[in-house]
Design an enzyme around this catalytic site. Sequence first.
Site, PDB file in Angstrom:
ATOM      1  N   ALA A 167       0.851  -1.200   0.000  1.00 29.92           N
ATOM      2  CA  ALA A 167       0.000   0.000   0.000  1.00 29.92           C
ATOM      3  C   ALA A 167       0.884   1.246   0.000  1.00 29.92           C
ATOM      4  CB  ALA A 167      -0.930  -0.026   1.203  1.00 29.92           C
ATOM      5  N   THR A 169       0.764   4.279  -1.241  1.00 32.24           N
ATOM      6  CA  THR A 169       0.306   5.640  -0.944  1.00 32.24           C
ATOM      7  C   THR A 169       0.093   5.826   0.552  1.00 32.24           C
ATOM      8  OG1 THR A 169      -2.040   5.136  -1.342  1.00 32.24           O
ATOM      9  CG2 THR A 169      -0.758   5.882  -3.209  1.00 32.24           C
ATOM     10  N   ASP A 170      -0.302   4.773   1.256  1.00 27.19           N
ATOM     11  CA  ASP A 170      -0.374   4.851   2.717  1.00 27.19           C
ATOM     12  C   ASP A 170       1.014   5.083   3.304  1.00 27.19           C
ATOM     13  OD1 ASP A 170      -3.099   4.571   3.233  1.00 27.19           O
ATOM     14  OD2 ASP A 170      -3.012   2.403   3.152  1.00 27.19           O
ATOM     15  N   ILE A 171       1.995   4.343   2.807  1.00 25.26           N
ATOM     16  CA  ILE A 171       3.368   4.482   3.323  1.00 25.26           C
ATOM     17  C   ILE A 171       3.904   5.884   3.037  1.00 25.26           C
ATOM     18  CG2 ILE A 171       5.742   3.654   3.098  1.00 25.26           C
ATOM     19  CD1 ILE A 171       3.814   1.764   4.585  1.00 25.26           C
ATOM     20  N   GLY A 174       2.248   8.388   5.307  1.00 24.57           N
ATOM     21  CA  GLY A 174       2.796   8.268   6.652  1.00 24.57           C
ATOM     22  C   GLY A 174       4.146   8.948   6.778  1.00 24.57           C
TER      23      GLY A 174
END
Length: 396
Positions: A167, A169-171, A174
């Site tokens: 994932a 784009t989550d990383i 973050g």
Amino acid sequence: MLSTALEGIRILDLTRVLAGPYCSMILGDLGAEIIKVEAPGGSDETRTWGPPFKGNVSAYYLCANRNKKSLTVNLKTNEGKEIIEKLVQKSDVILNNFKTGTMERLGLGYDHLKELNPDLIYCSITGFGESGPYRHLPGYDFIIQAMSGLMSITGDEQSGPQKLGVAITDILTGLYACIGIQAALLERSLSGEGQKIDLSLYDSAVSALVNIGSNFLVTGNTPARLGNSHANIVPYQTFQSKDGEMVIAVGNDRQFTHLCHILGQPSLARDGRFSTNAQRVENRDELTKILQKLFLTKETAYWKEQCRQKQIPFGPIQSLEEVRKDPQLHARRMFISCPHPKEGQVEMIGSPLNLSRTPVALQHHPPEAGEHTEGILRDLGYDEKTIHQWRLQKKI
């Protein structure tokens, strides 16, 4: 002298799933005190995202939640709001990834909380940001990969659009949240004031288009899906060897000349079709066919040794089992083990941050839901009778 880089910083983490928890885990690795806030019983969906599980704990939850304390509280109750307000007054940062407008509906919006603590850094992570026509839409990594253009340039013409294997784009979001929070903390040390950070997965993903996005803005040409090839450099791609797959990443003409000598074809480096990178990009298909035929004559280990002797960037395509055994990663402590009160030793991927004076530290296992609730509430001045009553009423 501080023993960790963020010692003394308290972060109130109201996030779940990956982008927010990944951010707070990094800050926790750096020494900040992280209080992870969930609904009674635990409301971070990743606790149940499995298999696989380590005992009763999902591997997904383990990947982003070490070095945190866990507080469970019902934010929809007056008592829950009061607890958060008290914690805000003792915290440096509050982090949330609710949909746009949710914190305001809970009575915990930025304007209210900054009155309680003008020094507060308030970081909001949403799918599309808190402004613009999409601000109320939910955002998930897969959807964002599709909308941002990342999927349109991943894969090849035969495969069609492909998402990345994690994932991403989550990383990325973050990581951007970590950067923004630390920048705001640094600025606060000069101004004495907090501020709000408005981050979106969509913005973060588009920022990751980097050179491909720039190519499009300069030319207006829609980029092709090149699979494992590079848009601007050749040869910079995967090749089949006699016994496996590998990556060659030739970054300049000198390296290409060395590669041609290794392959026993020095004349290729003088060939007008291939002598400069620009020419190699123009004649990509023709050169790739020639190189692929040559690489099939030897094993990966042979090409690895030859390329490394000539300082040509090379990497075998490794399975995770091979990654786990890689001596370089063990030397860098990229695999760590943590004792868990219920599940024994838990193995995790370590931190890539290596600070010489204030190193990262593994201080706490990924917590059980509500593991630290009573201690946190006692520190806020609540007595045992009140805490017990709230637990019976499922307010905590």
